[in-house]
Scaffold this active site. Structure first.
Site, PDB file in Angstrom:
ATOM      1  N   THR A 143       1.234  -1.405   0.194  1.00 28.32           N
ATOM      2  CA  THR A 143      -0.397  -0.040   0.266  1.00 28.32           C
ATOM      3  C   THR A 143       1.176   1.288  -0.639  1.00 28.32           C
ATOM      4  O   THR A 143       1.709   0.984   0.739  1.00 28.32           O
ATOM      5  CB  THR A 143      -0.569   0.251   1.394  1.00 28.32           C
ATOM      6  N   ASN A 173      -2.535  -4.926  -1.713  1.00 34.47           N
ATOM      7  CA  ASN A 173      -2.808  -5.575  -0.968  1.00 34.47           C
ATOM      8  C   ASN A 173      -1.407  -5.869  -0.078  1.00 34.47           C
ATOM      9  O   ASN A 173      -1.042  -4.768   0.529  1.00 34.47           O
ATOM     10  CB  ASN A 173      -3.434  -6.509  -1.360  1.00 34.47           C
TER      11      ASN A 173
HETATM   12  N1  GLY Z   1      -5.581  -3.595   1.364  1.00 32.08           N
HETATM   13  C1  GLY Z   1      -5.221  -3.130   2.392  1.00 32.08           C
HETATM   14  C2  GLY Z   1      -6.642  -2.125   2.534  1.00 32.08           C
HETATM   15  O1  GLY Z   1      -6.966  -1.793   1.813  1.00 32.08           O
HETATM   16  O2  GLY Z   1      -6.622  -1.886   4.151  1.00 32.08           O
END
Ligand code: GLY
Length: 569
Positions: free
Chosen positions: A382, A402
């Site tokens: 992220t 992710n």
């Molecule tokens: N993929 C991490 C989130 O969206 O929280």
């Protein structure tokens, strides 16, 4: 033509325009500020601002640049959220370009795939079933068309240059590659089936050193196509064909229709207040806004600033208790509200927070259903950036694929790494997701649904002016990290540098453990133990980028935990 020179003048401009700052990950400037987790991306965004672009123009350029320089954190195969404060209109906008479950997705699909797969396989985390329909290209270009002033080609141009001509990788890139090599070595078959990441980024185990160049010619061609033809170049035509062919080869379910039907959604931001500040927050399918509002509302009922001055253990204890309530409610109630209702207003109400604050005792009670040691995967997938322009417009935006390098599956001929966002749903009945998070039926997989996220882009207004934009990376640690940086600035009266650098606690209700992002002082650890908390030995972190306006000055911070640098002019 002049705008195409922005990369060249960038470094000179930085030297001339910025005042000296406390630390290399802090920048101070007068007119515009961009804080990302990648120095190249921050400089590209800042040069757009300096050359007359607005915050949205800079955000578009930054996002495409991050797709090149942070390919394990974000990219065209991912999704995200963005908040935009338009200073002229005095109005805030929220855009949701979260990935979407394909039309053939079902609630039971991962239970079935796991039962049919090899022992220990995680079909929601790795491989083609883990991939949800990507949203970054649609979201960025929708916002650009609505609020931007520059052409798409001008803004994607710097990213094309970085992909085609290469850039020097930094320590964070190398660290993430090292972690992912271990995964490939444990699963050697993936070296053949998930070739692109293994060969292009991990160099078959011969990892680059910091400062070595990385070129991504296939990604450069994809960016050129999008710069020329827009979002259709991604969601239709040869790129869509290649995505679908990859899915079919690897047992995935995304179709051409799924891609053609993808739309970014403009949503109403959610609003809350905290001690005289107005907060603009992201609504579901992000849980970030609701959780931040709930935790802050609880803390508004205690003298957190006084606690901080008197006894920092007491302040941390209060933060942990507030987080436990917010995460418990996240697990119980939240999901994509287009598919069912969630009691958002009640969760964010001051009365509810008052009743929760009243339960807060001097010690924590242990829960019997403690999950023990959950092994978290690396949560480096992220990337958050914050931007302020000279007109007072502000962007806070978080993107994700992710976990590191997403599903590890790529569309090789386009250099397109695909997300594993399906794991952000409650994929299995009997076990939490990669981050140890549990979910209610409201976050079960369903066709066309968006998985619940922890991403927490946040804009803070005071007296009608945007004074702060922040957000972070790190799965559920996004929420706790953003909360603590905000408290550091607003209640603890720390400098920006100290507020970002401060050791952070994290608690997500289950497992019943307090996590630190770095080794805590013994006094803090012992104090929390005495208050009844279990302390985890795991060290995992959130990464926060902040831009702040105080008096006539802008300051920006790129969290040193990831090695980015802000850029201002
Ligand atoms: N993929 C991490 C989130 O969206 O929280």
């Amino acid at each position: 033509m002049m705008r195409r020179t922005i990369l060249i003048v960038g470094v000179l401009g930085m030297l001339a325009g910025c005042q000296p700052s406390h630390s290399e990950w802090i920048a101070i400037a007068q007119n515009g500020m961009v804080a990302t987790d990648s120095q190249d991306a921050s400089e590209i965004g800042m040069e757009v601002l300096r050359s007359g672009g607005n915050a949205i123009d800079a955000a578009t350029a930054v996002s495409f640049a991050l797709a090149v320089t942070r390919p394990y954190s974000t990219g065209l195969g991912g999704g995200g959220f963005a908040l935009y404060y338009d200073a002229g209109e005095k109005k805030s906008y929220a855009y949701d370009f979260r990935e979407v479950a394909p039309a053939a997705a079902t609630a039971a699909m991962f239970e079935v795939a796991r039962a049919e797969g090899r022992p220990g396989s995680e079909p929601s985390q790795r491989g083609a079933l883990a991939v949800a329909v990507p949203g970054v290209v649609a979201g960025r270009l929708a916002m650009q068309e609505r609020f931007g002033t520059w052409s798409r080609a001008e803004l994607i141009g710097p990213a094309i240059g970085l992909a085609r001509d290469g850039f020097d990788v930094d320590e964070d890139y190398v660290r993430r590659c090292r972690q992912v090599v271990k995964y490939y070595n444990r699963n050697p078959r993936m070296k053949l089936t998930h070739r692109y990441v293994w060969q292009r980024h991990l160099r078959e185990g011969k990892i680059r050193k910091p400062g070595s160049p990385l070129v991504q010619p296939q990604l450069a061609r994809l960016l050129e196509l999008i710069a020329r033809d827009g979002a259709d170049a991604f969601y239709q035509g040869p790129v869509a064909d290649a995505i679908v062919a990859t899915m079919q080869e690897h047992g995935g379910i995304i179709t051409r229709e799924d891609l053609a039907n993808y739309r970014a959604i403009q949503r109403e931001p959610i609003h809350s207040t905290y001690r005289g500040h107005d907060l603009v927050l992201m609504p579901p399918p992000s849980s970030g806004g609701v959780c931040l509002a709930e935790a802050l509302n609880i803390l508004e009922n205690v003298d957190i600033a006084g606690m901080w001055r008197r006894d920092r253990v007491e302040a941390r204890h209060a933060i942990i208790e507030a987080l436990k309530h917010a995460f418990a409610d996240r697990a119980r109630y939240l999901g994509d509200t287009d598919f069912g209702s969630a009691p958002i207003e009640q969760l964010m109400s001051k009365t509810y927070a008052l009743s929760l604050a009243a339960e807060m005792g001097p010690t924590s009670s242990h829960e019997s259903d403690d999950y023990g040691t959950v092994q978290f995967v690396e949560d480096a997938g992220t990337s958050h950036f914050s931007i302020m322009d000279r007109w007072g417009n502000v962007v806070a935006s978080t993107e994700t694929i992710n976990t590191s390098f997403g599903s590890l599956l790529a569309v090789d001929e386009w250099g397109l790494i695909l997300n594993n966002e399906m794991d952000d749903f409650g994929a299995y009945r009997d076990r939490p997701n990669a981050y140890g998070l549990e979910h209610s039926a409201g976050n079960a997989v369903a066709a066309g649904k968006r998985p619940l996220s922890s991403m927490s882009p946040t804009i803070v207004l005071k007296d009608g002016q945007a004074v702060m934009a922040l957000g972070g990376a790190g799965g559920p640690r996004i929420i706790s990290s953003v909360l603590q940086v905000f408290l550091g600035l607003v209640d603890f009266e720390l400098s920006l540098e100290d507020a970002v650098d401060l050791v952070r606690v994290h608690h997500q209700w289950k497992p019943n453990e307090v996590f630190f992002d770095k080794n805590p002082p013994e006094k803090l650890a012992e104090g929390l133990r005495r208050r009844g908390h279990y302390l985890s030995s795991q060290r995992k972190t959130g990464v926060v980028q902040v831009v702040r306006r105080s008096r006539s000055q802008l300051s920006g911070a790129s969290d040193p935990r990831k090695g980015g640098k802000p850029a201002g002019y």
